[in-house]
Design a protein around this motif. Structure first.
Motif, PDB file in Angstrom:
ATOM      1  N   LYS A  13       0.818  -1.206   0.000  1.00 20.04           N
ATOM      2  CA  LYS A  13       0.000   0.000   0.000  1.00 20.04           C
ATOM      3  C   LYS A  13       0.861   1.268   0.000  1.00 20.04           C
ATOM      4  O   LYS A  13       0.500   2.263  -0.627  1.00 20.04           O
ATOM      5  CB  LYS A  13      -0.906  -0.002   1.241  1.00 20.04           C
ATOM      6  CG  LYS A  13      -2.009  -1.061   1.217  1.00 20.04           C
ATOM      7  CD  LYS A  13      -3.047  -0.728   0.156  1.00 20.04           C
ATOM      8  CE  LYS A  13      -4.202  -1.704   0.197  1.00 20.04           C
ATOM      9  NZ  LYS A  13      -5.230  -1.423  -0.848  1.00 20.04           N
ATOM     10  N   ALA A  14       1.992   1.239   0.660  1.00 19.00           N
ATOM     11  CA  ALA A  14       2.878   2.400   0.674  1.00 19.00           C
ATOM     12  C   ALA A  14       3.428   2.683  -0.719  1.00 19.00           C
ATOM     13  O   ALA A  14       3.484   3.829  -1.170  1.00 19.00           O
ATOM     14  CB  ALA A  14       4.023   2.174   1.664  1.00 19.00           C
ATOM     15  N   VAL A  15       3.833   1.630  -1.422  1.00 19.69           N
ATOM     16  CA  VAL A  15       4.347   1.816  -2.783  1.00 19.69           C
ATOM     17  C   VAL A  15       3.245   2.335  -3.696  1.00 19.69           C
ATOM     18  O   VAL A  15       3.478   3.181  -4.570  1.00 19.69           O
ATOM     19  CB  VAL A  15       4.950   0.500  -3.294  1.00 19.69           C
ATOM     20  CG1 VAL A  15       5.311   0.611  -4.771  1.00 19.69           C
ATOM     21  CG2 VAL A  15       6.183   0.122  -2.468  1.00 19.69           C
ATOM     22  N   PHE A 111      10.989  -7.553  -2.174  1.00 23.94           N
ATOM     23  CA  PHE A 111       9.999  -6.593  -2.667  1.00 23.94           C
ATOM     24  C   PHE A 111      10.633  -5.235  -2.954  1.00 23.94           C
ATOM     25  O   PHE A 111      10.327  -4.590  -3.976  1.00 23.94           O
ATOM     26  CB  PHE A 111       8.881  -6.453  -1.618  1.00 23.94           C
ATOM     27  CG  PHE A 111       7.817  -5.475  -1.992  1.00 23.94           C
ATOM     28  CD1 PHE A 111       6.869  -5.786  -2.953  1.00 23.94           C
ATOM     29  CD2 PHE A 111       7.758  -4.211  -1.395  1.00 23.94           C
ATOM     30  CE1 PHE A 111       5.883  -4.872  -3.319  1.00 23.94           C
ATOM     31  CE2 PHE A 111       6.771  -3.301  -1.740  1.00 23.94           C
ATOM     32  CZ  PHE A 111       5.829  -3.630  -2.712  1.00 23.94           C
ATOM     33  N   ALA A 112      11.547  -4.775  -2.102  1.00 23.96           N
ATOM     34  CA  ALA A 112      12.201  -3.486  -2.323  1.00 23.96           C
ATOM     35  C   ALA A 112      13.090  -3.533  -3.565  1.00 23.96           C
ATOM     36  O   ALA A 112      13.161  -2.557  -4.322  1.00 23.96           O
ATOM     37  CB  ALA A 112      13.032  -3.118  -1.103  1.00 23.96           C
ATOM     38  N   GLN A 113      13.760  -4.639  -3.773  1.00 24.60           N
ATOM     39  CA  GLN A 113      14.571  -4.788  -4.980  1.00 24.60           C
ATOM     40  C   GLN A 113      13.696  -4.733  -6.222  1.00 24.60           C
ATOM     41  O   GLN A 113      14.068  -4.125  -7.236  1.00 24.60           O
ATOM     42  CB  GLN A 113      15.339  -6.118  -4.918  1.00 24.60           C
ATOM     43  CG  GLN A 113      16.113  -6.487  -6.164  1.00 24.60           C
ATOM     44  CD  GLN A 113      17.301  -5.542  -6.433  1.00 24.60           C
ATOM     45  OE1 GLN A 113      17.789  -4.868  -5.527  1.00 24.60           O
ATOM     46  NE2 GLN A 113      17.758  -5.517  -7.685  1.00 24.60           N
ATOM     47  N   LYS A 114      12.554  -5.340  -6.154  1.00 22.52           N
ATOM     48  CA  LYS A 114      11.639  -5.345  -7.292  1.00 22.52           C
ATOM     49  C   LYS A 114      11.097  -3.951  -7.579  1.00 22.52           C
ATOM     50  O   LYS A 114      11.009  -3.539  -8.745  1.00 22.52           O
ATOM     51  CB  LYS A 114      10.493  -6.307  -7.006  1.00 22.52           C
ATOM     52  CG  LYS A 114       9.436  -6.368  -8.083  1.00 22.52           C
ATOM     53  CD  LYS A 114       8.312  -7.296  -7.681  1.00 22.52           C
ATOM     54  CE  LYS A 114       7.195  -7.286  -8.735  1.00 22.52           C
ATOM     55  NZ  LYS A 114       6.062  -8.175  -8.347  1.00 22.52           N
ATOM     56  N   ILE A 149      20.195  -7.495  -3.232  1.00 21.05           N
ATOM     57  CA  ILE A 149      19.650  -6.152  -3.387  1.00 21.05           C
ATOM     58  C   ILE A 149      20.792  -5.175  -3.589  1.00 21.05           C
ATOM     59  O   ILE A 149      21.914  -5.376  -3.098  1.00 21.05           O
ATOM     60  CB  ILE A 149      18.794  -5.766  -2.164  1.00 21.05           C
ATOM     61  CG1 ILE A 149      18.040  -4.444  -2.428  1.00 21.05           C
ATOM     62  CG2 ILE A 149      19.642  -5.658  -0.912  1.00 21.05           C
ATOM     63  CD1 ILE A 149      17.079  -4.052  -1.327  1.00 21.05           C
ATOM     64  N   GLU A 150      20.519  -4.150  -4.323  1.00 19.99           N
ATOM     65  CA  GLU A 150      21.540  -3.127  -4.532  1.00 19.99           C
ATOM     66  C   GLU A 150      21.872  -2.473  -3.183  1.00 19.99           C
ATOM     67  O   GLU A 150      20.988  -2.069  -2.446  1.00 19.99           O
ATOM     68  CB  GLU A 150      21.034  -2.105  -5.535  1.00 19.99           C
ATOM     69  CG  GLU A 150      20.683  -2.699  -6.899  1.00 19.99           C
ATOM     70  CD  GLU A 150      20.112  -1.655  -7.851  1.00 19.99           C
ATOM     71  OE1 GLU A 150      20.278  -0.435  -7.556  1.00 19.99           O
ATOM     72  OE2 GLU A 150      19.492  -2.036  -8.850  1.00 19.99           O
ATOM     73  N   GLN A 151      23.174  -2.349  -2.925  1.00 16.03           N
ATOM     74  CA  GLN A 151      23.600  -1.872  -1.614  1.00 16.03           C
ATOM     75  C   GLN A 151      23.192  -0.428  -1.344  1.00 16.03           C
ATOM     76  O   GLN A 151      22.937  -0.059  -0.192  1.00 16.03           O
ATOM     77  CB  GLN A 151      25.116  -2.023  -1.467  1.00 16.03           C
ATOM     78  CG  GLN A 151      25.576  -3.475  -1.425  1.00 16.03           C
ATOM     79  CD  GLN A 151      27.055  -3.588  -1.099  1.00 16.03           C
ATOM     80  OE1 GLN A 151      27.727  -2.603  -0.742  1.00 16.03           O
ATOM     81  NE2 GLN A 151      27.606  -4.804  -1.236  1.00 16.03           N
ATOM     82  N   HIS A 152      23.104   0.372  -2.365  1.00 16.13           N
ATOM     83  CA  HIS A 152      22.772   1.785  -2.122  1.00 16.13           C
ATOM     84  C   HIS A 152      21.305   1.964  -1.704  1.00 16.13           C
ATOM     85  O   HIS A 152      20.913   3.039  -1.261  1.00 16.13           O
ATOM     86  CB  HIS A 152      23.051   2.618  -3.381  1.00 16.13           C
ATOM     87  CG  HIS A 152      22.089   2.364  -4.499  1.00 16.13           C
ATOM     88  ND1 HIS A 152      22.195   1.285  -5.367  1.00 16.13           N
ATOM     89  CD2 HIS A 152      20.975   3.055  -4.893  1.00 16.13           C
ATOM     90  CE1 HIS A 152      21.219   1.331  -6.245  1.00 16.13           C
ATOM     91  NE2 HIS A 152      20.462   2.404  -5.979  1.00 16.13           N
ATOM     92  N   LEU A 153      20.488   0.894  -1.839  1.00 12.27           N
ATOM     93  CA  LEU A 153      19.093   0.964  -1.392  1.00 12.27           C
ATOM     94  C   LEU A 153      18.942   0.691   0.116  1.00 12.27           C
ATOM     95  O   LEU A 153      17.843   0.807   0.643  1.00 12.27           O
ATOM     96  CB  LEU A 153      18.248  -0.040  -2.170  1.00 12.27           C
ATOM     97  CG  LEU A 153      18.119   0.200  -3.694  1.00 12.27           C
ATOM     98  CD1 LEU A 153      17.287  -0.908  -4.330  1.00 12.27           C
ATOM     99  CD2 LEU A 153      17.515   1.576  -3.964  1.00 12.27           C
TER     100      LEU A 153
END
Length: 465
Positions: A13-15, A111-114, A149-153
């Motif tokens: 829901k936040a996304v 999910f954040a990576q996606k 996941i990308e480290q900068h995230l």
């Protein structure tokens, strides 16, 4: 809040509402699995009271993941309304919320990576006797790196074992808390995550001058979001994203110049009001002091005036009118009272003598035409007074009575065949000679008179033979 906290539904829901980052809290299970949970126990956001009531207050990290994965994490959100102004959920959202389970950290990272969203989280230290009590940071870093996941995230917030994190994952963005600028510079930290209440009281300008990026939590109100916007805050953490995303400009209730004018005006009015209160109390106290002083002077003057009036009244009460018997002509002066011997005076010491001397009364009074008989002893020589001398005798004490009211003359009206008993009060100054007289009954129309036997102005004094 659009979904149960720390569940995959809430992140989705936040996304959907435009969030550029996701925030969570991480605990480690007893078998070393990082999972998402805000509280240190499972009582509020899971159904552990239904499954295992006796363990509802046990620390979350003391359960294994096999048990944690069976708990429901969304029914409470449907049954209880977390926010008083929260909009009701649709039936689809209610059904989805009822089926939410406790997610693992790896689920959030996937999910954040996606979605290409930043992830920031608070990593909680496990309780004592936990197998990862001292190595929990390294375990979490290993799970993050394994998720690809990308480290900068990743916004790394935990200060514990930060040097290892920098060495193992140099791409993580190091985030500090409300540290001093010197410490942030030394540790090469360019971002801070702070409570908005603390930041606005602890040098916001200093952090902005040092080019520190600031993230505030938790900002849920439009006015607070507008304040952060006007203060050039870089990001905020919120539970009310569906409302804040609708704000496309700060809510200005007044312009900065108007605000400054109102601020100075109110401060000036407040200062004047406070000074007026102090001045009023000071004036009131001075007025009371002056009133008390004047009242004391007035009381003193009134006492003195009343005393003078009392003395004057005593003097005016002294009768100077001669008795009617004295005014008859011709008349002869005879001694009325015999002089008492000094021995009788000594029996009554003191400045005042009181004597009540009743005498036997004759059944038949003397006729009026008989002359006055001398009550003085036989040896006392009585001389006759002429009318002029009598006037001097009567009028002479007037000046003395006015100056010092020490002589009182009692003129009771006597009737025939009635006994007369007089109580005579004679002042007895130390410098004067006093005499006490016995009052004999007299027939009607006769006068009983007391006189000070030492009046020098009249020259009246008894003479011995």
């Amino acid at each position: 809040m659009l979904g149960p906290e720390n569940t995959m539904m809430s992140f989705e829901k936040a996304v959907e509402n435009g969030a550029f980052g996701l925030e969570s809290n991480i605990y480690l299970s007893y078998d070393e699995v990082p999972f998402l949970m805000h509280d240190n126990n499972l009582r509020r956001t899971t159904n552990i009271r239904e499954v295992m009531p006796n363990a509802s207050f046990r620390h979350s990290s003391l359960f294994t993941w096999n048990f944690l994965s069976t708990l429901n994490a969304g029914k409470w959100f449907v049954q209880f309304k977390p926010f008083y102004n929260m909009k009701p959920l649709s039936e689809a959202d209610k059904e989805k919320a009822r089926n939410q389970m406790i997610p693992k950290l790896s689920d959030l990272l996937e999910f954040a990576q996606k979605e290409k969203k930043f992830v920031i989280f608070d990593l909680n230290i496990p309780p004592p006797k936990h197998p990862l009590r001292k190595t929990f940071v390294r375990r979490v870093v290993s799970v993050i790196l394994d998720s690809q996941i990308e480290q900068h995230l990743i916004y790394w917030l935990t200060a514990f074992d930060r040097m290892y994190v920098k060495k193992k994952a140099p791409g993580f963005q190091q985030v500090g808390r409300l540290y001093s600028i010197e410490r942030l510079t030394k540790e090469n930290i360019s971002k801070i995550n702070v409570d908005y209440k603390k930041l606005f009281y602890n040098g916001l300008r200093d952090y902005k001058a040092a080019n520190i990026n600031i993230n505030l939590y938790i900002v849920n109100e439009p006015w607070l979001y507008s304040l952060a916007w006007c203060s050039r805050i870089h990001s905020v953490t919120t539970d009310n994203i569906q409302l804040l995303r609708q704000i496309n400009h700060p809510y200005f209730f007044m312009t900065p110049s108007h605000y400054m004018l109102m601020w100075f005006l109110l401060d000036g009015v407040s200062a004047v009001f406070i000074v007026s209160i102090f001045y009023f109390h000071w004036w009131k106290e001075n007025k009371e002091n002056v009133s008390e002083s004047s009242s004391s002077h007035t009381d003193t003057d009134s006492i003195n005036l009343e005393k003078g009036k009392s003395d004057h009244q005593k003097a005016s009460n002294l009768s100077i009118k001669p008795p009617s018997r004295v005014l008859d002509s011709p008349w002869t002066r005879k001694a009325i009272y015999p002089r008492l011997p000094n021995s009788s005076i000594s029996n009554y010491p003191g400045p005042r003598q009181f004597l009540v001397a009743p005498k036997k009364i004759d059944s038949k009074p003397e006729p009026d035409n008989e002359p006055l008989k001398s009550m003085m002893p036989a040896k006392v020589d009585v001389r006759q007074l002429t009318p002029s001398e009598a006037s001097e005798l009567i009028l002479a004490p007037t000046r003395e009575a006015t100056r010092e009211p020490t002589l009182q003359t009692a003129l009771p009206a006597l009737t025939a065949n009635e006994p007369t008993i007089s109580s005579i009060e004679v002042l007895h100054p130390e410098t004067q000679h006093q005499s006490t007289f016995t009052v004999e009954p007299f027939p009607r129309n006769r006068v009983s008179t007391t006189s000070d036997m030492s009046l020098s102005s009249s020259g009246f004094s008894p003479k011995k033979n």
